[in-house]
Design an enzyme around this catalytic site. Structure first.
Site, PDB file in Angstrom:
ATOM      1  N   GLU A   1       0.802  -1.217   0.000  1.00 17.24           N
ATOM      2  CA  GLU A   1       0.000   0.000   0.000  1.00 17.24           C
ATOM      3  C   GLU A   1       0.838   1.271   0.000  1.00 17.24           C
ATOM      4  O   GLU A   1       0.325   2.361   0.231  1.00 17.24           O
ATOM      5  CB  GLU A   1      -0.970  -0.020   1.182  1.00 17.24           C
ATOM      6  CG  GLU A   1      -1.951  -1.187   1.064  1.00 17.24           C
ATOM      7  CD  GLU A   1      -2.974  -1.226   2.168  1.00 17.24           C
ATOM      8  OE1 GLU A   1      -2.853  -0.433   3.124  1.00 17.24           O
ATOM      9  OE2 GLU A   1      -3.898  -2.043   2.077  1.00 17.24           O
TER      10      GLU A   1
ATOM     11  N   ASP B   1      -4.402  -0.313  11.822  1.00 16.30           N
ATOM     12  CA  ASP B   1      -5.172  -1.462  11.337  1.00 16.30           C
ATOM     13  C   ASP B   1      -4.437  -2.689  11.850  1.00 16.30           C
ATOM     14  O   ASP B   1      -3.375  -3.049  11.340  1.00 16.30           O
ATOM     15  CB  ASP B   1      -5.273  -1.483   9.817  1.00 16.30           C
ATOM     16  CG  ASP B   1      -6.009  -2.726   9.297  1.00 16.30           C
ATOM     17  OD1 ASP B   1      -6.494  -3.530  10.121  1.00 16.30           O
ATOM     18  OD2 ASP B   1      -6.095  -2.889   8.067  1.00 16.30           O
TER      19      ASP B   1
ATOM     20  N   LYS C   1     -15.685  -1.012   1.983  1.00 17.96           N
ATOM     21  CA  LYS C   1     -14.961  -1.510   0.816  1.00 17.96           C
ATOM     22  C   LYS C   1     -15.993  -2.041  -0.177  1.00 17.96           C
ATOM     23  O   LYS C   1     -16.566  -3.110   0.034  1.00 17.96           O
ATOM     24  CB  LYS C   1     -14.000  -2.625   1.211  1.00 17.96           C
ATOM     25  CG  LYS C   1     -12.849  -2.189   2.113  1.00 17.96           C
ATOM     26  CD  LYS C   1     -12.020  -3.385   2.565  1.00 17.96           C
ATOM     27  CE  LYS C   1     -10.786  -2.964   3.336  1.00 17.96           C
ATOM     28  NZ  LYS C   1     -10.044  -4.138   3.878  1.00 17.96           N
TER      29      LYS C   1
ATOM     30  N   ARG D   1      -8.163  -1.345  -1.441  1.00 13.02           N
ATOM     31  CA  ARG D   1      -7.674  -2.674  -1.083  1.00 13.02           C
ATOM     32  C   ARG D   1      -6.171  -2.720  -1.374  1.00 13.02           C
ATOM     33  O   ARG D   1      -5.642  -1.902  -2.125  1.00 13.02           O
ATOM     34  CB  ARG D   1      -8.384  -3.784  -1.875  1.00 13.02           C
ATOM     35  CG  ARG D   1      -9.884  -3.882  -1.713  1.00 13.02           C
ATOM     36  CD  ARG D   1     -10.349  -4.001  -0.271  1.00 13.02           C
ATOM     37  NE  ARG D   1      -9.928  -5.194   0.429  1.00 13.02           N
ATOM     38  CZ  ARG D   1     -10.700  -6.269   0.652  1.00 13.02           C
ATOM     39  NH1 ARG D   1     -11.939  -6.308   0.184  1.00 13.02           N
ATOM     40  NH2 ARG D   1     -10.246  -7.290   1.368  1.00 13.02           N
ATOM     41  N   SER D   2      -5.507  -3.712  -0.800  1.00 15.42           N
ATOM     42  CA  SER D   2      -4.051  -3.788  -0.966  1.00 15.42           C
ATOM     43  C   SER D   2      -3.649  -4.075  -2.410  1.00 15.42           C
ATOM     44  O   SER D   2      -2.591  -3.648  -2.867  1.00 15.42           O
ATOM     45  CB  SER D   2      -3.464  -4.841  -0.034  1.00 15.42           C
ATOM     46  OG  SER D   2      -4.087  -6.093  -0.221  1.00 15.42           O
TER      47      SER D   2
END
Length: 429
Positions: A211, A248, A341, A370-371
């Site tokens: 990320e 997170d 998401k 999202r990653s």
């Protein structure tokens, strides 16, 4: 989103396989209208996945892309979805999404794939917006859409997003002292650059994770927090006033059903909550995402009771952007904020409903990437359209992350001085 005066109809729907930021296939959908308007959208993919997420359909052909191909999802768009959407109304988003849900016929989009349905859903909205010569955020949200999101910027990666020894997945900075989004972004970029200098001076790696955050080998979470505070101060800002910290944890990734095992320790749910209480006392942490595993509902309850009035407790794996779960768990007093998401649920309408239900429960909503992402910035438009107030879309590097931030700069400019950036409220409000 019902614009009845337009006469344009859908006259083409197609999809193709493209690659995301990790080099894995994903779905890109194209929707065209009879007036020439076009919507093109590509969807992201996660590494840390909640067990109740809508299914991302993969080919599982180990001879191609290690089984990660999406040609089945693409074929579902081209052969099943497209024939049913041609000549239908693109401006009634709810009816279109209901049709996608009906065509799939499962609880978790496992027949067509959430990657197929979401791509078509958002591409249709984008085409409809283009037809009306509106930006996507204005088309979705109407004239009330003017709140810019406070960014949660992931500057240190760990967990499944990096190959280092950190168990927690993301260490983030939040520019709580900013008055505009452009100021917020500038502040974060300055701290990111000062962090890089500090890591280099300590002979630590400045390689980046999925990320865009740095992924140094640091011996403890406390060491990470100390370096982040140093970077904030080096950039000329004050912790707790200009910047706060956010986490997170992705606790499901190190929970075995009874015990949390990380950094050489084993902790019960109660001990995890006590650990967070100590962190919050020592550092200016105002947001903790997935601090407890999705299956540990008793742990979530204890976390919310003990920290819910002091800290934003974000459910990602807990809620998976599912309106039913948001309603159920919010009524049971679990968490006080929802990560949004869109690919976890699979249509734009269901995403909007998830945000609506969160708001009805007085929960914050944080729109998230999202990653494994693409250069598509549609989540930036969703965040502003629905006045969510916060966005999580990676670090100050990697173009698929910066694409969202840059789109938000354009949106702020488009709002011609009417944009606002609110302070982050903690707890149910």
């Amino acid at each position: 989103m019902l614009y009845s005066r337009s006469v344009a109809k859908i006259n083409g729907v197609s999809a193709r396989q493209i690659l995301d930021s990790r080099g894995r296939p994903t779905v890109e959908a194209v929707v065209s209208l009879s007036d020439g308007a076009l919507g093109v959208v590509s969807v992201p993919s996660g590494a840390s996945v909640g067990k109740n997420e809508a299914l991302e359909l993969r080919d599982k052909d180990m001879n191609k892309y290690g089984g990660h191909g999406v040609t089945k999802a693409v074929e579902n768009v081209n052969s099943i979805i497209a024939p049913r959407l041609v000549n239908t109304d693109p401006f009634n988003q709810k009816a279109l999404d209901d049709l996608l849900i009906e065509l799939d016929g499962t609880d978790n989009k496992s027949r067509l794939g959430a990657n197929a349905t979401l791509a078509v859903s958002v591409a249709t909205a984008k085409a409809a917006a283009a037809s009306l010569k509106l930006p996507l955020y204005r088309y979705i949200g109407g004239v009330a859409s003017r709140e810019m999101p406070v960014p949660l910027v992931n500057v240190i990666n760990g967990g499944l997003h990096a190959d280092n020894g950190l168990d927690f997945q993301e260490f983030m900075i939040m520019p709580i002292g900013a008055s505009t989004f452009s100021d917020a972004l500038r502040m974060c970029a300055e701290v990111f650059l000062s962090l890089k200098e500090i890591l280099k001076s300590n002979k630590l790696s400045t390689n980046t994770g999925d990320e865009g955050g740095f992924a140094p080998n640091l011996e403890s979470n406390d060491r990470v927090f100390c370096i982040l505070l140093e970077a904030i101060e080096k950039a000329g800002y004050k912790p707790s006033i200009d910047f706060a910290l956010a986490l997170d944890v992705a606790a499901s990734t190190f929970y075995d059903g009874k015990i949390y095992k990380f950094s050489g320790s084993s902790m019960s749910s109660a001990e995890m909550v006590s650990y967070y209480e100590e962190l919050v006392k020592k550092y200016p942490i105002i947001s903790i995402e997935d601090g407890i595993a999705e299956d540990d509902l008793a742990g979530w309850k204890e976390l919310t009771v003990r920290l819910g009035k002091k800290v934003q407790l974000v459910g990602d794996d807990l809620f998976v952007t599912n309106p039913r779960l948001i309603k159920d768990f919010s009524e049971r007093g679990l968490a006080n904020a929802v990560l949004i998401k869109p690919n976890q649920i699979g249509t734009l309408s269901e995403t909007i409903e998830a945000i609506r239900l969160a708001s009805m429960s007085n929960f914050n909503s944080i729109v998230s990437h999202r990653s494994g992402d693409t250069e598509d910035p549609f989540i930036a438009h969703i965040a502003v359209a629905l006045n969510c107030g916060q966005i999580k879309t990676g670090s100050m590097s990697r173009s698929e992350r910066m694409a969202k931030y840059n789109e938000l700069l354009r949106i702020e400019e488009d709002l011609c001085g009417t944009a606002i950036l609110r302070s982050v409220k903690i707890g149910r409000h």
